[in-house]
Design a protein around this motif. Structure first.
Motif, PDB file in Angstrom:
ATOM      1  N   GLY A  41       0.771  -1.229   0.000  1.00 12.68           N
ATOM      2  CA  GLY A  41       0.000   0.000   0.000  1.00 12.68           C
ATOM      3  C   GLY A  41       0.806   1.286   0.000  1.00 12.68           C
ATOM      4  O   GLY A  41       0.235   2.359  -0.043  1.00 12.68           O
ATOM      5  N   TRP A  42       2.122   1.198   0.040  1.00  9.24           N
ATOM      6  CA  TRP A  42       2.953   2.392   0.098  1.00  9.24           C
ATOM      7  C   TRP A  42       3.751   2.532  -1.182  1.00  9.24           C
ATOM      8  O   TRP A  42       4.210   1.549  -1.760  1.00  9.24           O
ATOM      9  CB  TRP A  42       3.917   2.312   1.280  1.00  9.24           C
ATOM     10  N   ILE A  43       3.959   3.753  -1.611  1.00  5.93           N
ATOM     11  CA  ILE A  43       4.774   4.038  -2.793  1.00  5.93           C
ATOM     12  C   ILE A  43       6.036   4.733  -2.316  1.00  5.93           C
ATOM     13  O   ILE A  43       5.977   5.686  -1.536  1.00  5.93           O
ATOM     14  CB  ILE A  43       4.008   4.935  -3.786  1.00  5.93           C
ATOM     15  N   ASN A  44       7.181   4.256  -2.770  1.00  6.71           N
ATOM     16  CA  ASN A  44       8.455   4.875  -2.403  1.00  6.71           C
ATOM     17  C   ASN A  44       8.597   6.218  -3.112  1.00  6.71           C
ATOM     18  O   ASN A  44       8.250   6.345  -4.276  1.00  6.71           O
ATOM     19  CB  ASN A  44       9.630   3.984  -2.813  1.00  6.71           C
ATOM     20  N   ALA A  45       9.123   7.183  -2.413  1.00  6.52           N
ATOM     21  CA  ALA A  45       9.381   8.498  -2.994  1.00  6.52           C
ATOM     22  C   ALA A  45      10.792   8.923  -2.613  1.00  6.52           C
ATOM     23  O   ALA A  45      11.274   8.580  -1.532  1.00  6.52           O
ATOM     24  CB  ALA A  45       8.370   9.520  -2.471  1.00  6.52           C
ATOM     25  N   SER A  46      11.473   9.626  -3.506  1.00  3.00           N
ATOM     26  CA  SER A  46      12.821  10.096  -3.198  1.00  3.00           C
ATOM     27  C   SER A  46      13.171  11.294  -4.064  1.00  3.00           C
ATOM     28  O   SER A  46      12.562  11.521  -5.107  1.00  3.00           O
ATOM     29  CB  SER A  46      13.846   8.975  -3.420  1.00  3.00           C
ATOM     30  N   LEU A  47      14.133  12.049  -3.599  1.00  2.00           N
ATOM     31  CA  LEU A  47      14.731  13.135  -4.369  1.00  2.00           C
ATOM     32  C   LEU A  47      16.242  12.941  -4.300  1.00  2.00           C
ATOM     33  O   LEU A  47      16.790  12.683  -3.230  1.00  2.00           O
ATOM     34  CB  LEU A  47      14.372  14.498  -3.777  1.00  2.00           C
ATOM     35  N   SER A  48      16.918  13.082  -5.411  1.00  5.99           N
ATOM     36  CA  SER A  48      18.374  12.962  -5.439  1.00  5.99           C
ATOM     37  C   SER A  48      19.015  14.253  -4.936  1.00  5.99           C
ATOM     38  O   SER A  48      18.355  15.296  -4.810  1.00  5.99           O
ATOM     39  CB  SER A  48      18.856  12.684  -6.855  1.00  5.99           C
ATOM     40  N   LYS A  49      20.297  14.198  -4.674  1.00  2.08           N
ATOM     41  CA  LYS A  49      21.061  15.379  -4.256  1.00  2.08           C
ATOM     42  C   LYS A  49      20.899  16.486  -5.308  1.00  2.08           C
ATOM     43  O   LYS A  49      20.693  17.656  -4.976  1.00  2.08           O
ATOM     44  CB  LYS A  49      22.517  14.995  -4.082  1.00  2.08           C
ATOM     45  N   GLN A  50      20.973  16.117  -6.567  1.00  5.70           N
ATOM     46  CA  GLN A  50      20.837  17.081  -7.660  1.00  5.70           C
ATOM     47  C   GLN A  50      19.449  17.676  -7.703  1.00  5.70           C
ATOM     48  O   GLN A  50      19.278  18.884  -7.897  1.00  5.70           O
ATOM     49  CB  GLN A  50      21.191  16.438  -8.997  1.00  5.70           C
ATOM     50  N   GLN A  51      18.427  16.835  -7.518  1.00 12.54           N
ATOM     51  CA  GLN A  51      17.062  17.343  -7.515  1.00 12.54           C
ATOM     52  C   GLN A  51      16.843  18.354  -6.389  1.00 12.54           C
ATOM     53  O   GLN A  51      16.219  19.386  -6.586  1.00 12.54           O
ATOM     54  CB  GLN A  51      16.065  16.191  -7.403  1.00 12.54           C
ATOM     55  N   VAL A  52      17.376  18.055  -5.215  1.00 12.89           N
ATOM     56  CA  VAL A  52      17.245  18.968  -4.075  1.00 12.89           C
ATOM     57  C   VAL A  52      17.976  20.282  -4.380  1.00 12.89           C
ATOM     58  O   VAL A  52      17.468  21.357  -4.092  1.00 12.89           O
ATOM     59  CB  VAL A  52      17.774  18.316  -2.780  1.00 12.89           C
ATOM     60  N   ALA A  53      19.163  20.168  -4.979  1.00 16.10           N
ATOM     61  CA  ALA A  53      19.935  21.377  -5.305  1.00 16.10           C
ATOM     62  C   ALA A  53      19.171  22.258  -6.288  1.00 16.10           C
ATOM     63  O   ALA A  53      19.317  23.486  -6.258  1.00 16.10           O
ATOM     64  CB  ALA A  53      21.290  20.977  -5.886  1.00 16.10           C
ATOM     65  N   ASN A  54      18.382  21.653  -7.158  1.00 13.46           N
ATOM     66  CA  ASN A  54      17.638  22.405  -8.162  1.00 13.46           C
ATOM     67  C   ASN A  54      16.361  23.036  -7.635  1.00 13.46           C
ATOM     68  O   ASN A  54      15.702  23.793  -8.343  1.00 13.46           O
ATOM     69  CB  ASN A  54      17.306  21.513  -9.356  1.00 13.46           C
ATOM     70  N   LEU A  55      15.984  22.717  -6.423  1.00 16.44           N
ATOM     71  CA  LEU A  55      14.724  23.249  -5.872  1.00 16.44           C
ATOM     72  C   LEU A  55      14.887  24.652  -5.349  1.00 16.44           C
ATOM     73  O   LEU A  55      15.893  25.067  -4.895  1.00 16.44           O
ATOM     74  CB  LEU A  55      14.201  22.324  -4.760  1.00 16.44           C
TER      75      LEU A  55
END
Length: 156
Positions: free
Chosen positions: A142-156
């Motif tokens: 019932g759960w979906i994994n979610a993640s952000l990479s180091k690069q994705q975080v830097a781009n936010l």
């Protein structure tokens, strides 16, 4: 079974652990996803603020299996052992090494007074799923994994 040694990992094991992690990534069809460097891995396990611990099994002085975990805090359940990886080299699978590591993790949960143990398993990894089912593990789809990479975080 061949004589083995189950022990806590030490910094000198990190190179071999990284080799096994890359072997696992290849098995999981994601060889390019391992981006951590050996230096980062060593620092995370044995630096000023270690965040992981591992148990290893060696045969004839070579690490052939390991279980790496860290503490995960659940606002619902409290401290839990989070099993990041349990790896047994292909040639040593089916010999009870995974069970030895799992049993050692259960001992760790009890010794540390944690509320339980959690981990993930790929939905297509039938041998692992069957292994976990032997223990009566709850497998929650019932759960979906979610993640952000180091690069994705830097781009936010």
């Amino acid at each position: 079974m061949t004589e083995f040694n189950l022990r806590v990992a030490v910094k000198e094991d990190c190179l071999r652990l990284m080799e096994l992690i890359k072997e696992l990534a290849l098995f999981e069809r994601a060889p390019d996803e391992v981006t951590v460097t050996l230096k980062e891995f060593e620092e995370a396990g044995f630096g000023a603020k270690p965040v992981w611990k591992a148990f290893v099994i060696e045969i004839d002085g070579l690490v052939v299996a390991f279980a790496l975990y860290y503490v995960r805090y659940s606002t619902w359940k409290g401290n839990r052992l989070y099993l990041e990886d349990l790896i047994v080299t292909e040639e040593h699978r089916g010999k009870g090494l995974g069970k030895l590591l799992f049993d050692r993790l259960f001992q760790e949960v009890r010794e540390l007074g944690f509320s339980g143990m959690v981990w993930q398993v790929l939905d297509w990894n039938e041998p692992a799923i069957n292994f976990y089912k032997k223990y009566g593990a709850d497998l929650d789809a019932g759960w979906i994994n979610a993640s952000l990479s180091k690069q994705q975080v830097a781009n936010l």
